[in-house]
Write an enzyme that holds these catalytic residues in place. Structure first.
Site, PDB file in Angstrom:
ATOM      1  N   LYS A 178     -21.512  -1.076  11.721  1.00  0.00           N
ATOM      2  CA  LYS A 178     -20.756   0.297  11.849  1.00  0.00           C
ATOM      3  C   LYS A 178     -19.207   0.341  12.258  1.00  0.00           C
ATOM      4  CE  LYS A 178     -24.391   3.274  12.021  1.00  0.00           C
ATOM      5  NZ  LYS A 178     -25.629   2.663  12.496  1.00  0.00           N
ATOM      6  N   GLU A 190     -20.555  11.665  15.645  1.00  0.00           N
ATOM      7  CA  GLU A 190     -21.976  11.877  16.062  1.00  0.00           C
ATOM      8  C   GLU A 190     -22.551  10.556  16.203  1.00  0.00           C
ATOM      9  OE1 GLU A 190     -20.988  11.539  13.072  1.00  0.00           O
ATOM     10  OE2 GLU A 190     -22.547  10.061  12.255  1.00  0.00           O
ATOM     11  N   SER A 227     -28.058  -5.914   9.647  1.00  0.00           N
ATOM     12  CA  SER A 227     -27.037  -4.947   9.866  1.00  0.00           C
ATOM     13  C   SER A 227     -26.696  -5.064  11.319  1.00  0.00           C
ATOM     14  CB  SER A 227     -27.695  -3.543   9.445  1.00  0.00           C
ATOM     15  OG  SER A 227     -28.789  -3.400  10.153  1.00  0.00           O
TER      16      SER A 227
END
Ligand SMILES: *Cc1c(COP(=O)(O)O)cnc(C)c1O
Length: 407
Positions: free
Chosen positions: A98, A120, A387
């Site tokens: 991210k 968010e 990830s």
């Protein structure tokens, strides 16, 4: 022309952000101008060598790129088929992919003279990444998070607070990710002069899907170079989990024009493909518009958004990014799912065989590798996108597996 060649020649997205029939910009009038401004600034940055230089500096010195492409030897041997490589995004600062995107968007916010960023978050990984870059650049930061998710992911709430962010619990509706997005959009409309909205996945109104993809394409660019160095050939199969789709499109993008490389996205199968028991949009979803874009959506016959379920909060969303919808429909990528149980089994297997505790999201991709590798030849190669790391999921998994503290 073959389907792949035809695909390669298409310009996606087009000027309005359409990936074939998907994508676009479906927003209230008050958001049209802010999105146009963002689009203009983003494309200026993309062309600006100074911006790219600054981005690469922070990616290598702060975020920890490049990440290794690591041969999972014991997993490969035990499965007895294709060689399995792991792209180690779990080793990035804050523990997931991210931050590639959060960093890029924070740099754009600074350029636009914004002093405040909002985001968010579902599992809290995007909130933590945003709070981190906000602290680093001295930006004010507010994170919207469903009240249910705040409880499930308390560790990440504390991390965000320690980093100086304000965390706002959202009590509307299902009290999870979708409601947090609504609240962030409402905030953005009200404070657009001072504020940039750092959206966390390859979703939403144009230019978010293309911008977020481009900030993550470094994953696939690195993996392509690394596998050519290590094996002198391209892989046969790429596997990545798909929530909104950012880590998957980040890995896939560099290989889209290599027809010999198969692309596989793995959605959350939850308890199985029954209404409200999963989040596999390509297995029960249909065309619709949600939160700014047109894509596959889990909805009922009246267009009401259905409830979703997954053991992993990061995959638990009713819609999928428009570029994946396009890759699905034109046949370039395939989409499958792993259930909660399969993901948990893969989580434990990777921990025990490789000494790596994966995020529950990433465990869905590992589960598909466990299924597919034994059906492939030992001279074939699979790359799995790891990830994120599983620290955030440790207490949830311990409770599910009834692990007890030693006394
Ligand atoms: C958020 C998250 C995902 C899902 O988001 P995508 O945009 O689909 O990548 C997957 N893995 C991890 C570790 C995450 O934090």
């Amino acid at each position: 022309m073959s389907a792949v060649a035809e695909f390669a020649s298409a310009q996606v997205p087009d000027m309005e952000g359409h990936f074939g029939p998907f994508g676009g910009r479906y927003v209230p009038e008050t958001l049209v101008h802010p999105l146009q401004e963002l689009e203009a600034e983003y494309f200026r940055c993309q062309q600006d060598p100074k911006f790219q230089e600054e981005l690469s500096y922070y990616l290598s010195e702060f975020v920890g790129r490049p990440t290794p492409l690591y041969l999972a030897e014991r997993l490969t041997r035990e499965l007895g088929g294709a060689k399995i490589y792991l792209k180690r995004e779990d080793l990035l600062h804050t523990g997931a992919h991210k931050i590639n995107n959060a960093l890029g968007q924070a740099l754009i916010a600074k350029r636009m003279g914004k002093t405040r960023v909002i985001a968010e978050t579902g599992a809290g990984q995007h909130g933590v990444a945003t709070a981190t870059v906000a602290a680093m650049f001295g930006l004010q930061c507010v994170i919207y998070m469903g009240a249910v998710d705040c409880e499930r992911q308390a560790l990440n709430v504390y991390r965000m607070k320690m980093l100086g962010a304000e965390v706002v619990p959202v009590h509307a509706g299902q009290k999870t990710l979708k409601e947090a997005v609504n609240e962030a959009m409402r905030d953005w409309v009200t404070h657009v002069r001072s504020t940039h909205y750092i959206l966390g996945t390859a979703y939403g109104a144009h230019p978010y899907p293309v911008m977020v993809r481009n900030f993550h394409r470094v994953i696939g660019d690195e993996a392509r170079r690394q596998i050519l160095e290590q094996e002198s050939r391209l892989p046969d199969l790429l596997i990545a989990c798909v929530g909104g789709g950012s880590n998957a499109i980040g890995l896939f993008y560099a290989f889209l024009n290599d027809p010999s490389v198969r692309l596989c996205g793995v959605e959350a199968g939850g308890h199985g493909i029954q209404p409200e028991q999963h989040a596999a949009r390509f297995h029960g979803g249909s065309l619709g518009v949600l939160q700014g874009t047109r894509s596959y959506i889990l909805q009922d016959a009246h267009g009401q958004i259905q409830l979703t379920h997954s053991v992993s909060a990061g995959l638990d969303y009713a819609a999928v990014g428009p570029e994946h919808a396009w890759l699905h429909d034109n046949g370039r990528a395939e989409y499958t799912y792993a259930t909660d149980d399969q993901a948990l089994e893969a989580f434990m297997r990777l921990a025990r065989l490789e000494g790596i505790i994966p995020a529950l999201e990433s465990s869905h991709a590992v589960a598909e590798a466990i299924r597919r590798a034994p059906t492939m030849r030992p001279d074939q190669i699979v790359i799995v996108n790891l990830s994120g790391r599983g620290d955030k999921d440790v207490s949830q998994v311990a409770a599910k597996l009834n692990l007890r503290m030693p006394v």
